[in-house]
Every structure is written in structure tokens, then in C-alpha cells.
Design a protein around this motif. Structure first.
Motif, mmCIF file in Angstrom:
data_model
loop_
_atom_site.group_PDB
_atom_site.id
_atom_site.type_symbol
_atom_site.label_atom_id
_atom_site.label_comp_id
_atom_site.label_asym_id
_atom_site.label_seq_id
_atom_site.Cartn_x
_atom_site.Cartn_y
_atom_site.Cartn_z
ATOM 1 N N GLY A 57 7.000 44.915 26.389
ATOM 2 C CA GLY A 57 7.738 43.880 25.676
ATOM 3 C C GLY A 57 7.275 43.630 24.259
ATOM 4 O O GLY A 57 6.930 44.550 23.512
ATOM 5 N N GLU A 58 7.254 42.355 23.884
ATOM 6 C CA GLU A 58 6.889 41.962 22.530
ATOM 7 C C GLU A 58 5.445 42.328 22.206
ATOM 8 O O GLU A 58 5.120 42.671 21.065
ATOM 9 N N ARG A 78 -2.685 51.943 25.292
ATOM 10 C CA ARG A 78 -2.670 51.804 26.751
ATOM 11 C C ARG A 78 -2.469 50.346 27.147
ATOM 12 O O ARG A 78 -1.767 50.048 28.118
ATOM 13 N N VAL A 79 -3.073 49.436 26.387
ATOM 14 C CA VAL A 79 -2.853 48.012 26.635
ATOM 15 C C VAL A 79 -1.379 47.682 26.434
ATOM 16 O O VAL A 79 -0.754 46.989 27.249
ATOM 17 N N GLY A 80 -0.811 48.193 25.346
ATOM 18 C CA GLY A 80 0.602 47.959 25.071
ATOM 19 C C GLY A 80 1.504 48.510 26.158
ATOM 20 O O GLY A 80 2.496 47.871 26.541
ATOM 21 N N ASN A 81 1.174 49.678 26.664
ATOM 22 C CA ASN A 81 1.985 50.286 27.721
ATOM 23 C C ASN A 81 1.990 49.434 28.985
ATOM 24 O O ASN A 81 3.002 49.360 29.691
ATOM 25 N N ILE A 82 0.863 48.799 29.278
ATOM 26 C CA ILE A 82 0.775 47.954 30.473
ATOM 27 C C ILE A 82 1.519 46.639 30.269
ATOM 28 O O ILE A 82 2.308 46.214 31.124
ATOM 29 N N LEU A 83 1.296 45.991 29.144
ATOM 30 C CA LEU A 83 1.864 44.657 28.926
ATOM 31 C C LEU A 83 3.326 44.715 28.492
ATOM 32 O O LEU A 83 4.101 43.802 28.782
ATOM 33 N N GLN A 96 3.764 44.947 23.268
ATOM 34 C CA GLN A 96 3.717 46.369 22.930
ATOM 35 C C GLN A 96 4.263 46.611 21.525
ATOM 36 O O GLN A 96 3.688 47.399 20.756
ATOM 37 N N ARG A 97 5.347 45.941 21.176
ATOM 38 C CA ARG A 97 5.915 46.108 19.831
ATOM 39 C C ARG A 97 4.930 45.628 18.766
ATOM 40 O O ARG A 97 4.779 46.260 17.709
ATOM 41 N N LYS A 98 4.260 44.527 19.036
ATOM 42 C CA LYS A 98 3.275 43.985 18.091
ATOM 43 C C LYS A 98 2.123 44.970 17.891
ATOM 44 O O LYS A 98 1.680 45.220 16.762
ATOM 45 N N ILE A 99 1.640 45.526 18.980
ATOM 46 C CA ILE A 99 0.538 46.487 18.903
ATOM 47 C C ILE A 99 0.956 47.718 18.104
ATOM 48 O O ILE A 99 0.208 48.208 17.244
ATOM 49 N N GLU A 100 2.162 48.230 18.362
ATOM 50 C CA GLU A 100 2.628 49.419 17.645
ATOM 51 C C GLU A 100 2.789 49.140 16.151
ATOM 52 O O GLU A 100 2.488 50.001 15.311
#
Length: 229
Positions: A186-187, A179-184, A189-193
Motif C-alpha cells: 500500500g501507501e 522487503r519491508v515495503g513488499n510485506i506492508l 510501499q509507495r513511500k519507501i520506493e
């Protein structure tokens, strides 16, 4: 409803019902207990603390049952009486207060009072610095992601916790990593995934090793197939 029942016993019963998810019953009982205790003009610290707990439950259950206007009024009473209890007892718990403001943020947001919600979430994070979950919730509920972007670098890598992938700052409440990745985006979100994928691979490898270890303990021969003389 409680009559002359001991308030301590009443709140214990109420909390048990609340954790069981008995919403309608909890609302009726909590309302009755709050009315009963509010009618006491001179409350001891013990009774005041029970009133605060009852108001907390009533606020939450009203919110969960979609009664947002009543919930807003009740959360206001909760803040008032919690402050009164903290002052009279000298027992101040900023994390508990932060939790109440976190709940208040949801209540105001659900009532479509975005400004009040934003202030409540901000108060939560002020009382408990590094509360990434509150920063995520204000982003999702109010469209304000600045605080989430500010706090994210302090969270460190994604962690696996109770079957979920989370980000956490210190011992503060964790926030769902995706959910944090979806909000932020870009890079970030890719890092989190990528971090989640790596954790999943590690977990799968650990499961495979465990299975292999268990399989190695299983006898390879069926000794019962041998005939006895």
C-alpha cells in the motif's frame, strides 16, 4: 579431533574456517569441540564461553546445511549454556542473546515449526527493542506482520548503507527497505520506493559531480605533441 589442543586455539581456528564458508569441515570440527567441552564436568567461565561460541557456530552451520532437526537441538543447548555462562560470569549481553534467538527463529522456521519460530523472533525483539530485521524476518518466515507494522514508523526514512537501501531503528540491525515495503504494501510501499528513488537520484548526482571534478584535473593539452628545438 582437537585432542589436547588448547580450547582457545581450537575455537579461533573454528571461527576462521566458519567465516571462510567451509561448511562441512566446520560442522565436523564444531561437533568434535562441543563433545570435548561437554565432557568436562567442571568448566571454568573461560571454557564455558568457548563452549557457547562453538554451539553458536554449530547451530548456524547445521541450519545452513539443511540439518534443521539437529540445528533445533543445538540451538536449545546454546540457549541453556549461554544462560549458564551469563549467570556464572556476571557478563550479560542482551544483544548477543538476541542474535541467538534471531538465529533460532530461522532454524525453527526452516524446520516448519512456525509457532516456535514466532516465539524465538519475538524473544529477539524483546531483548533488543526496535530490532526491525527480526520483525521483518518473522513476517516473511511466519506470515506475522503485526510487529513490523508497529515498528516501521520508528525507523525514519530509508538510508543507503553499504550499497543497500535499509530501514533502521537506532543502532539495531537494519532491515532491507524493499522487503519491508513488499510485506506492508500500500501507501507504505509507495513511500519507501519514493525514498529509494530520491536516494538513487542523489547518488547519481554525486557521482556526476565527482566525475566532473576528476575530469577537470585532466590536462586538456597533450604537451608531448609539441616538438622541442
Amino acid at each position: 579431533m582437537f585432542g589436547a589442543a588448547d580450547p582457545g586455539q581450537a575455537i579461533s581456528q573454528l571461527e576462521a574456517y566458519y567465516h571462510e564458508g567451509r561448511g562441512e569441515r566446520v560442522e565436523v570440527m564444531a561437533s568434535a569441540l562441543v563433545d570435548q567441552l561437554m565432557a568436562v564436568k567442571s568448566r571454568s567461565d573461560e571454557v564455558q564461553e568457548i563452549l557457547v561460541r562453538a554451539l553458536r557456530i554449530l547451530s548456524a552451520v547445521l541450519n545452513s546445511r539443511g540439518k534443521y532437526l539437529q540445528a533445533r537441538s543445538t540451538i536449545g543447548l546454546l540457549h541453556k549454556h549461554r544462560k549458564k555462562y551469563f549467570k556464572s560470569s556476571g557478563s550479560y549481553d542482551p544483544n548477543l542473546a538476541a542474535s541467538d534467538y534471531h538465529l533460532g527463529g530461522f532454524i525453527h522456521a526452516n524446520a516448519n515449526k512456525k509457532s516456535a519460530a514466532k516465539k524465538s523472533f519475538a524473544k529477539c525483539e524483546k531483548l533488543q527493542p526496535g530490532h526491525l530485521a527480526a520483525a521483518l524476518d518473522v513476517a516473511e518466515q511466519c506470515g506475522y506482520s503485526k510487529q513490523l507494522a508497529k515498528l516501521y514508523p520508528s525507523a525514519g526514512p530509508v538510508r543507503s548503507m553499504n550499497g543497500a537501501y535499509v530501514l533502521q531503528i537506532g543502532s539495531n540491525p537494519p532491515a532491507d527497505a524493499r522487503r519491508v515495503g513488499n510485506i506492508l504494501g500500500g501507501e507504505t510501499q509507495r513511500k519507501i520506493e519514493l525514498e529509494i528513488t530520491e536516494i538513487m537520484s542523489q547518488e547519481q548526482a554525486a557521482d556526476a559531480r565527482m566525475k566532473a571534478a576528476v575530469d577537470s584535473l585532466v590536462p586538456t593539452h597533450d604537451y608531448h605533441s609539441y616538438s622541442t628545438n
